[in-house]
Design a protein around this motif. Structure first.
Motif, PDB file in Angstrom:
ATOM      1  N   ALA A 100       0.820  -1.217   0.000  1.00 23.45           N
ATOM      2  CA  ALA A 100       0.000   0.000   0.000  1.00 23.45           C
ATOM      3  C   ALA A 100       0.853   1.267   0.000  1.00 23.45           C
ATOM      4  CB  ALA A 100      -0.927   0.000   1.212  1.00 23.45           C
ATOM      5  N   VAL A 101       2.082   1.186   0.514  1.00 27.55           N
ATOM      6  CA  VAL A 101       2.921   2.386   0.607  1.00 27.55           C
ATOM      7  C   VAL A 101       3.237   2.956  -0.769  1.00 27.55           C
ATOM      8  CG1 VAL A 101       5.146   3.285   1.357  1.00 27.55           C
ATOM      9  CG2 VAL A 101       3.862   1.750   2.854  1.00 27.55           C
ATOM     10  N   PRO A 102       3.853   2.177  -1.690  1.00 30.78           N
ATOM     11  CA  PRO A 102       4.110   2.752  -3.027  1.00 30.78           C
ATOM     12  C   PRO A 102       2.833   3.060  -3.794  1.00 30.78           C
ATOM     13  CG  PRO A 102       4.640   0.410  -2.999  1.00 30.78           C
ATOM     14  CD  PRO A 102       4.397   0.800  -1.587  1.00 30.78           C
ATOM     15  N   VAL A 103       1.803   2.235  -3.624  1.00 29.70           N
ATOM     16  CA  VAL A 103       0.536   2.491  -4.321  1.00 29.70           C
ATOM     17  C   VAL A 103      -0.057   3.822  -3.854  1.00 29.70           C
ATOM     18  CG1 VAL A 103      -1.846   1.711  -4.601  1.00 29.70           C
ATOM     19  CG2 VAL A 103       0.031   0.060  -4.740  1.00 29.70           C
ATOM     20  N   LEU A 104      -0.036   4.051  -2.537  1.00 34.76           N
ATOM     21  CA  LEU A 104      -0.541   5.309  -1.989  1.00 34.76           C
ATOM     22  C   LEU A 104       0.274   6.487  -2.501  1.00 34.76           C
ATOM     23  CD1 LEU A 104      -2.362   6.876  -0.009  1.00 34.76           C
ATOM     24  CD2 LEU A 104      -0.665   6.404   1.775  1.00 34.76           C
ATOM     25  N   GLY A 105       1.594   6.325  -2.526  1.00 33.77           N
ATOM     26  CA  GLY A 105       2.449   7.405  -3.006  1.00 33.77           C
ATOM     27  C   GLY A 105       2.136   7.787  -4.442  1.00 33.77           C
ATOM     28  N   VAL A 106       2.042   6.792  -5.332  1.00 39.27           N
ATOM     29  CA  VAL A 106       1.733   7.053  -6.739  1.00 39.27           C
ATOM     30  C   VAL A 106       0.355   7.699  -6.865  1.00 39.27           C
ATOM     31  CG1 VAL A 106       1.270   5.968  -8.974  1.00 39.27           C
ATOM     32  CG2 VAL A 106       3.231   5.225  -7.605  1.00 39.27           C
ATOM     33  N   PHE A 107      -0.608   7.177  -6.119  1.00 37.19           N
ATOM     34  CA  PHE A 107      -1.968   7.731  -6.169  1.00 37.19           C
ATOM     35  C   PHE A 107      -1.993   9.196  -5.778  1.00 37.19           C
ATOM     36  CE2 PHE A 107      -5.827   8.787  -3.751  1.00 37.19           C
ATOM     37  CZ  PHE A 107      -6.779   8.672  -4.758  1.00 37.19           C
ATOM     38  N   LEU A 108      -1.282   9.544  -4.699  1.00 40.98           N
ATOM     39  CA  LEU A 108      -1.273  10.930  -4.235  1.00 40.98           C
ATOM     40  C   LEU A 108      -0.564  11.852  -5.217  1.00 40.98           C
ATOM     41  CD1 LEU A 108      -0.614  10.482  -0.396  1.00 40.98           C
ATOM     42  CD2 LEU A 108      -2.743  11.191  -1.502  1.00 40.98           C
ATOM     43  N   VAL A 109       0.501  11.371  -5.831  1.00 42.16           N
ATOM     44  CA  VAL A 109       1.196  12.185  -6.835  1.00 42.16           C
ATOM     45  C   VAL A 109       0.267  12.465  -8.020  1.00 42.16           C
ATOM     46  CG1 VAL A 109       3.048  12.184  -8.546  1.00 42.16           C
ATOM     47  CG2 VAL A 109       3.526  11.492  -6.190  1.00 42.16           C
ATOM     48  N   VAL A 110      -0.386  11.425  -8.530  1.00 40.41           N
ATOM     49  CA  VAL A 110      -1.321  11.598  -9.652  1.00 40.41           C
ATOM     50  C   VAL A 110      -2.450  12.547  -9.250  1.00 40.41           C
ATOM     51  CG1 VAL A 110      -2.998  10.427 -11.134  1.00 40.41           C
ATOM     52  CG2 VAL A 110      -0.772   9.372 -10.681  1.00 40.41           C
ATOM     53  N   ASN A 111      -2.981  12.345  -8.037  1.00 38.37           N
ATOM     54  CA  ASN A 111      -4.051  13.223  -7.563  1.00 38.37           C
ATOM     55  C   ASN A 111      -3.578  14.661  -7.419  1.00 38.37           C
ATOM     56  OD1 ASN A 111      -5.362  14.359  -4.668  1.00 38.37           O
ATOM     57  ND2 ASN A 111      -6.823  13.589  -6.172  1.00 38.37           N
ATOM     58  N   GLY A 112      -2.341  14.836  -6.947  1.00 44.52           N
ATOM     59  CA  GLY A 112      -1.801  16.187  -6.799  1.00 44.52           C
ATOM     60  C   GLY A 112      -1.684  16.897  -8.132  1.00 44.52           C
ATOM     61  N   ILE A 113      -1.238  16.182  -9.154  1.00 47.79           N
ATOM     62  CA  ILE A 113      -1.139  16.773 -10.501  1.00 47.79           C
ATOM     63  C   ILE A 113      -2.532  17.158 -11.008  1.00 47.79           C
ATOM     64  CG2 ILE A 113      -0.518  16.295 -12.900  1.00 47.79           C
ATOM     65  CD1 ILE A 113       1.708  14.462 -11.802  1.00 47.79           C
ATOM     66  N   MET A 114      -3.510  16.286 -10.743  1.00 49.70           N
ATOM     67  CA  MET A 114      -4.881  16.571 -11.158  1.00 49.70           C
ATOM     68  C   MET A 114      -5.437  17.796 -10.434  1.00 49.70           C
ATOM     69  SD  MET A 114      -8.141  13.957 -11.139  1.00 49.70           S
ATOM     70  CE  MET A 114      -7.136  12.724 -11.977  1.00 49.70           C
ATOM     71  N   MET A 115      -5.125  17.913  -9.143  1.00 49.39           N
ATOM     72  CA  MET A 115      -5.578  19.071  -8.364  1.00 49.39           C
ATOM     73  C   MET A 115      -5.012  20.361  -8.946  1.00 49.39           C
ATOM     74  SD  MET A 115      -7.649  18.665  -5.746  1.00 49.39           S
ATOM     75  CE  MET A 115      -7.242  20.059  -4.694  1.00 49.39           C
ATOM     76  N   LEU A 116      -3.738  20.347  -9.302  1.00 50.59           N
ATOM     77  CA  LEU A 116      -3.112  21.549  -9.861  1.00 50.59           C
ATOM     78  C   LEU A 116      -3.741  21.930 -11.201  1.00 50.59           C
ATOM     79  CD1 LEU A 116       0.653  20.878  -9.038  1.00 50.59           C
ATOM     80  CD2 LEU A 116      -0.900  22.465  -7.899  1.00 50.59           C
ATOM     81  N   ARG A 117      -4.072  20.934 -11.996  1.00 50.30           N
ATOM     82  CA  ARG A 117      -4.666  21.215 -13.304  1.00 50.30           C
ATOM     83  C   ARG A 117      -6.092  21.743 -13.179  1.00 50.30           C
ATOM     84  NH1 ARG A 117      -2.797  15.878 -16.876  1.00 50.30           N
ATOM     85  NH2 ARG A 117      -0.620  16.530 -17.207  1.00 50.30           N
ATOM     86  N   ARG A 118      -6.856  21.197 -12.236  1.00 48.88           N
ATOM     87  CA  ARG A 118      -8.273  21.556 -12.148  1.00 48.88           C
ATOM     88  C   ARG A 118      -8.556  22.706 -11.191  1.00 48.88           C
ATOM     89  NH1 ARG A 118     -11.946  16.044 -12.455  1.00 48.88           N
ATOM     90  NH2 ARG A 118     -10.882  15.089 -14.244  1.00 48.88           N
TER      91      ARG A 118
END
Length: 343
Positions: free
Chosen positions: A72-90
């Motif tokens: 869950a640690v790397p999966v969570l990290g990747v998920f948060l990075v992708v979500n962070g990029i999406m937050m910045l775009r939207r």
């Protein structure tokens, strides 16, 4: 007595799981709005897993849980990075919108940083105190992670509890206007309040209190814009009380309560799904007999919002958390002193 003591000692994880489960059930029965409820439930679950791990036939459950936690640690990290990029775009660039990206990068790179630190501090010429720093950092991070997990789990549990309470008042928490208009996030809160109003018995309709002050970049108060939204949706003006001054959640609650005329009223608070549990904690601090209901929030917005909610709750209990962290550091110093004594 010796036999009873031996049996308890041999089954200590099972006993602790039962104790924390009972403590959690009692605490929830007393008041659903406490963070400690999540702490008790998480401890009960953890000790239950350890208890299963002691049995050869069920040890695989504990092993599987550990493997899933590590994965869950790397999966969570990747998920948060992708979500962070999406937050910045939207949502645009801001410190708040950078939060999930920053935490995601920290989650991904923390194991490597700890590993590099461990290699440096494990050199033969490294002083003893330096070699123990990775362990201290790990324990502190584990504590914060545990509190976050308790907050996340119980936020989910609380948001799904049901109540048959028929409210006298529904307080709708403001969240900011855009161009003087109600944006989708705030509209969701208002729609939740309208839903509660429509589902109430015809002879017991609640009074709706849209609450929110005027920000420096807003042409009017949130309360006024929210009241207009409610009236346009068909809520009678006589059943809408506008609260136009509040700037914080506590002020939302306190200023709204000042408008109420029903003694000892039953109150429902309408807010966004991610804000439900923290708002419930505030109603408890305000001494209100209240439940909190949440509206649906855009999925991409939830991770960042939950992180902000957790930081706010963590700081709300800053003295308790500071005390625990200080105890961990003192324990580290005690271990260091003990190791030096043995030299």
């Amino acid at each position: 007595m010796d036999t009873i003591t031996r049996v308890i000692a041999e089954n200590i994880t099972t006993v602790l799981a039962a104790v924390f489960a009972l403590a959690g059930a009692f605490s929830i029965w007393r008041d659903r709005r406490r963070l400690r409820n999540g702490v008790f439930l998480l401890l009960a679950f953890g000790f239950a897993l350890l208890s299963l791990g002691r049995n050869d036939e069920t040890a695989w459950i504990l092993l599987l849980s550990v493997l899933l936690a590590l994965l869950a640690v790397p999966v969570l990290g990747v998920f948060l990075v992708v979500n962070g990029i999406m937050m910045l775009r939207r949502e645009g660039r801001s410190l708040a919108n950078l939060l999930s990206l920053a935490v995601g990068l920290l989650v991904l790179f923390a194991p490597m940083l700890l590993g590099a630190l461990g290699r440096v501090t494990s050199r033969p010429d490294a002083p003893t105190w330096l070699s123990m720093i990775p362990f201290l950092i790990f324990v502190l991070v584990a504590y914060v992670g545990f509190v976050f997990s308790a907050f996340l789990v119980y936020s989910f549990v609380y948001a799904r509890t049901r109540s048959r309470q028929v409210p006298d008042y529904v307080i709708i928490l403001g969240s900011g206007l855009i161009g003087g208009k109600v944006p989708p996030l705030l509209a969701g809160r208002l729609d939740k309040a309208i839903q509660i109003y429509q589902r109430s018995p015809a002879d017991s309709k609640p009074v709706l209190i849209p609450s929110g002050g005027q920000g420096p970049d807003e042409s009017r108060s949130e309360g006024e814009a929210m009241a207009e939204y409610l009236r346009d949706a068909g809520i009678p003006s006589t059943e809408v009380l506008t609260e136009p001054r509040a700037r914080t959640t506590m002020e939302n609650l306190e200023f709204s309560r000042a408008l109420m005329t029903v003694p000892d009223p039953a109150i429902t608070v309408a807010t966004s799904s991610y804000h439900v549990f923290r708002a419930a904690m505030y109603t408890r601090r305000a001494g209100m007999k209240a439940i909190v209901r949440g509206s649906r929030t855009a999925a991409y917005f939830v991770p960042s919002a939950f992180l902000r909610e957790f930081i706010a709750v963590f700081l709300q209990y800053k003295w308790i958390n500071l005390g625990v962290c200080l105890a961990i550091v003192l324990g580290f110093l005690a271990l260091l002193w003990e190791s030096n004594q043995g030299l």
